[in-house]
Scaffold this motif. Structure first.
Motif, PDB file in Angstrom:
ATOM      1  N   ARG A  47       3.374  -1.306   4.509  1.00 17.12           N
ATOM      2  CA  ARG A  47       2.840  -1.236   3.148  1.00 17.12           C
ATOM      3  C   ARG A  47       2.832  -2.611   2.499  1.00 17.12           C
ATOM      4  O   ARG A  47       1.855  -2.998   1.848  1.00 17.12           O
ATOM      5  CB  ARG A  47       3.681  -0.266   2.306  1.00 17.12           C
ATOM      6  N   GLU A  48       3.918  -3.363   2.694  1.00 22.25           N
ATOM      7  CA  GLU A  48       3.957  -4.728   2.158  1.00 22.25           C
ATOM      8  C   GLU A  48       2.874  -5.595   2.814  1.00 22.25           C
ATOM      9  O   GLU A  48       2.279  -6.450   2.155  1.00 22.25           O
ATOM     10  CB  GLU A  48       5.339  -5.348   2.400  1.00 22.25           C
ATOM     11  N   ALA A  49       2.626  -5.361   4.094  1.00 25.40           N
ATOM     12  CA  ALA A  49       1.615  -6.142   4.807  1.00 25.40           C
ATOM     13  C   ALA A  49       0.223  -5.905   4.218  1.00 25.40           C
ATOM     14  O   ALA A  49      -0.547  -6.852   4.011  1.00 25.40           O
ATOM     15  CB  ALA A  49       1.618  -5.767   6.285  1.00 25.40           C
ATOM     16  N   VAL A  50      -0.098  -4.653   3.939  1.00 26.63           N
ATOM     17  CA  VAL A  50      -1.405  -4.329   3.358  1.00 26.63           C
ATOM     18  C   VAL A  50      -1.538  -4.957   1.974  1.00 26.63           C
ATOM     19  O   VAL A  50      -2.572  -5.550   1.640  1.00 26.63           O
ATOM     20  CB  VAL A  50      -1.606  -2.803   3.295  1.00 26.63           C
ATOM     21  N   ALA A  51      -0.482  -4.861   1.175  1.00 25.47           N
ATOM     22  CA  ALA A  51      -0.507  -5.461  -0.162  1.00 25.47           C
ATOM     23  C   ALA A  51      -0.673  -6.973  -0.079  1.00 25.47           C
ATOM     24  O   ALA A  51      -1.425  -7.578  -0.857  1.00 25.47           O
ATOM     25  CB  ALA A  51       0.781  -5.108  -0.911  1.00 25.47           C
TER      26      ALA A  51
END
Length: 231
Positions: A39-43
């Motif tokens: 999720r952090e990667a997508v953000a």
């Protein structure tokens, strides 16, 4: 020359630090961000321009496969190289079908690691030899998932045309190499099967890529199956 913008994604802080340091040691690369889960990667990739993402598979919150799929939906999606300690069929297959352009084990050598980033950034696909058979499984899964209607559109005629092109442009030895590539063998295994040097196999593979206008080894696997060279 513009540096390749790399993001490192792993839930283990020590590995993030190690991979980031390795990337930063290359003059043609720069780390633009890190993340501890999918999720952090997508953000991160929504907020920052990223060329290549080094993506762990097993992470909390959102795993690497799901994150790779979401990244592929971005307006300017980065290319993803999946990194894992697990050489397993389902990991490789799922990552490839999600859109990953590379798959490396985390113990890959420095040159293989950095070379994979550069190759993927150029638009190529890179898979560790250990993952070749799993890439083949992914290709078969993708072909099996195609609608039946696609197979009705003169599939036999297309196969014959490809086979004729193959015969015109390649030597008998190159076709032997293509068949073994299609069967999932690595360069080392092909060299053993044909009783030739591994450097000779690499030369044949490079020649096949050029003659058959295939971008990478995965393209050769697909072609070998389409013309019936591989089971």
């Amino acid at each position: 020359m513009t540096a390749i913008r790399v993001a490192v994604v792993d839930d283990q802080a020590l590995l993030v630090s190690a991979f980031a340091s390795l990337v930063s040691s290359a003059e043609d690369m720069v780390v633009v961000g890190t993340a501890a889960d999918g999720r952090e990667a997508v953000a991160l990739c929504r907020a920052t321009a990223v060329d290549v993402v080094l993506m762990d598979v097993r992470m909390p919150v959102l795993d690497g496969v799901a994150a790779t799929r979401l990244l592929g939906e971005l307006p300017a999606p980065p290319k993803v190289v999946v990194l894992t300690t697990f050489d397993r069929d389902d990991y490789v297959r799922d990552a490839v079908l999600a859109g990953a352009r590379g798959f490396l084990l985390k113990d890959a050598g420095t040159e293989d690691f950095l070379g994979a980033i550069r190759a993927v950034h150029r638009g190529q696909s890179v898979f560790a030899d250990a993952a070749t058979t799993h890439v083949l499984a992914a290709v078969r899964s993708a072909q099996a998932a195609l609608p039946d209607a696609d197979a009705d559109v003169d599939g036999g005629g297309e196969q014959r045309a490809l086979a004729e092109k193959l015969l015109r442009r390649t030597t008998s030895r190159e076709r032997d190499v293509l068949r073994l590539v299609g069967c999932g063998q690595s360069n080392t295994e092909i060299a053993h099967s044909l009783c030739v040097a591994e450097t000779t196999v690499k030369t044949h593979v490079s020649s096949l890529l050029a003659k058959l206008a295939c971008r990478d080894r995965v393209g050769l696997v697909v072609l070998a199956h389409r013309v019936g060279l591989a089971p």
